[in-house]
Motif scaffolding. Sequence first.
Motif, mmCIF file in Angstrom:
data_model
loop_
_atom_site.group_PDB
_atom_site.id
_atom_site.type_symbol
_atom_site.label_atom_id
_atom_site.label_comp_id
_atom_site.label_asym_id
_atom_site.label_seq_id
_atom_site.Cartn_x
_atom_site.Cartn_y
_atom_site.Cartn_z
ATOM 1 N N GLU A 1 44.288 46.481 41.630
ATOM 2 C CA GLU A 1 42.963 45.851 41.449
ATOM 3 C C GLU A 1 42.599 45.797 39.968
ATOM 4 O OE1 GLU A 1 41.177 44.323 43.659
ATOM 5 O OE2 GLU A 1 41.929 45.049 45.578
ATOM 6 N N GLN A 2 42.914 46.855 39.229
ATOM 7 C CA GLN A 2 42.626 46.876 37.792
ATOM 8 C C GLN A 2 43.410 45.785 37.066
ATOM 9 O OE1 GLN A 2 40.301 48.426 36.087
ATOM 10 N NE2 GLN A 2 40.996 47.602 34.126
ATOM 11 N N ARG B 1 41.872 42.424 37.823
ATOM 12 C CA ARG B 1 40.633 42.233 37.042
ATOM 13 C C ARG B 1 40.958 41.853 35.599
ATOM 14 N NH1 ARG B 1 38.787 46.267 40.123
ATOM 15 N NH2 ARG B 1 39.424 47.924 38.736
ATOM 16 N N SER C 1 42.250 38.356 35.397
ATOM 17 C CA SER C 1 41.213 37.376 35.749
ATOM 18 C C SER C 1 40.166 37.187 34.658
ATOM 19 C CB SER C 1 40.489 37.799 37.038
ATOM 20 O OG SER C 1 41.351 37.769 38.135
ATOM 21 N N ALA C 2 39.907 38.231 33.889
ATOM 22 C CA ALA C 2 38.795 38.204 32.924
ATOM 23 C C ALA C 2 38.788 36.970 32.027
ATOM 24 C CB ALA C 2 38.791 39.491 32.100
ATOM 25 N N PHE D 1 33.132 42.364 34.014
ATOM 26 C CA PHE D 1 33.689 42.883 35.265
ATOM 27 C C PHE D 1 32.608 42.972 36.343
ATOM 28 C CE2 PHE D 1 37.304 45.199 32.856
ATOM 29 C CZ PHE D 1 38.061 44.033 32.850
ATOM 30 N N MET E 1 32.049 39.474 37.563
ATOM 31 C CA MET E 1 33.178 39.125 38.430
ATOM 32 C C MET E 1 32.969 39.716 39.827
ATOM 33 S SD MET E 1 36.169 39.630 35.549
ATOM 34 C CE MET E 1 37.519 39.853 36.688
ATOM 35 N N SER F 1 32.386 37.393 43.916
ATOM 36 C CA SER F 1 33.450 38.041 44.686
ATOM 37 C C SER F 1 34.363 37.088 45.439
ATOM 38 C CB SER F 1 32.824 39.022 45.679
ATOM 39 O OG SER F 1 31.899 38.338 46.526
#
Length: 190
Positions: A43-44, A47, A50-51, A118, A121, A125
Amino acid sequence: MTRKAYLVMDRDYLYNDETFSPWFEDHICTAPIKVLPSRAEAEQLARELSAPRFRGLVLGDYTLDGVQELTHLKLPDFYRQLSDLLQNPAIVPKGKLSSDESWRDIEIPARLDDARLFQVMGLLSKIRFYEVIESTTTDPALLQQAEQTINKGVVDLDEYEIRTYTAPEAEISKAVSAFGLEFEPFDGGI
């Protein structure tokens, strides 16, 4: 107990003459990025990858149907929380917390600090540029082979329009099958 692993994959958002949306169905994988041992690590990574795509994102570019396609929140809560995170009270339409269209022109600032980005984001969802998929196989040899194949880097994401794969498609296909997915080479939507 069967060991689990978590695949981070690109969802292939492309412009379809009206909005950006995933090009493929959820069970199709065109860009397996990395296999990690824990959901938290995966997940990290999702993220972090995606940022950059969220910076400068205009909400109306991602749906024609309504804000419910972007977030799990009700519209008034979405406006309030986004306004607080962006420190921009102008996001909340004056006297119209339920304005159905005001959200379309909201742009996520490109220079937003990572912590707040974050959180934004998290509000958005339903925009999933990268997906985390848990392994489905009970075959430890298949899972190990999948990790080795994918983690050596099978796709060059800098070649976004037409991808080049560094492993044979049959190997990639077998690797993503450990996560209940089908592999389909990406041609840039041509």
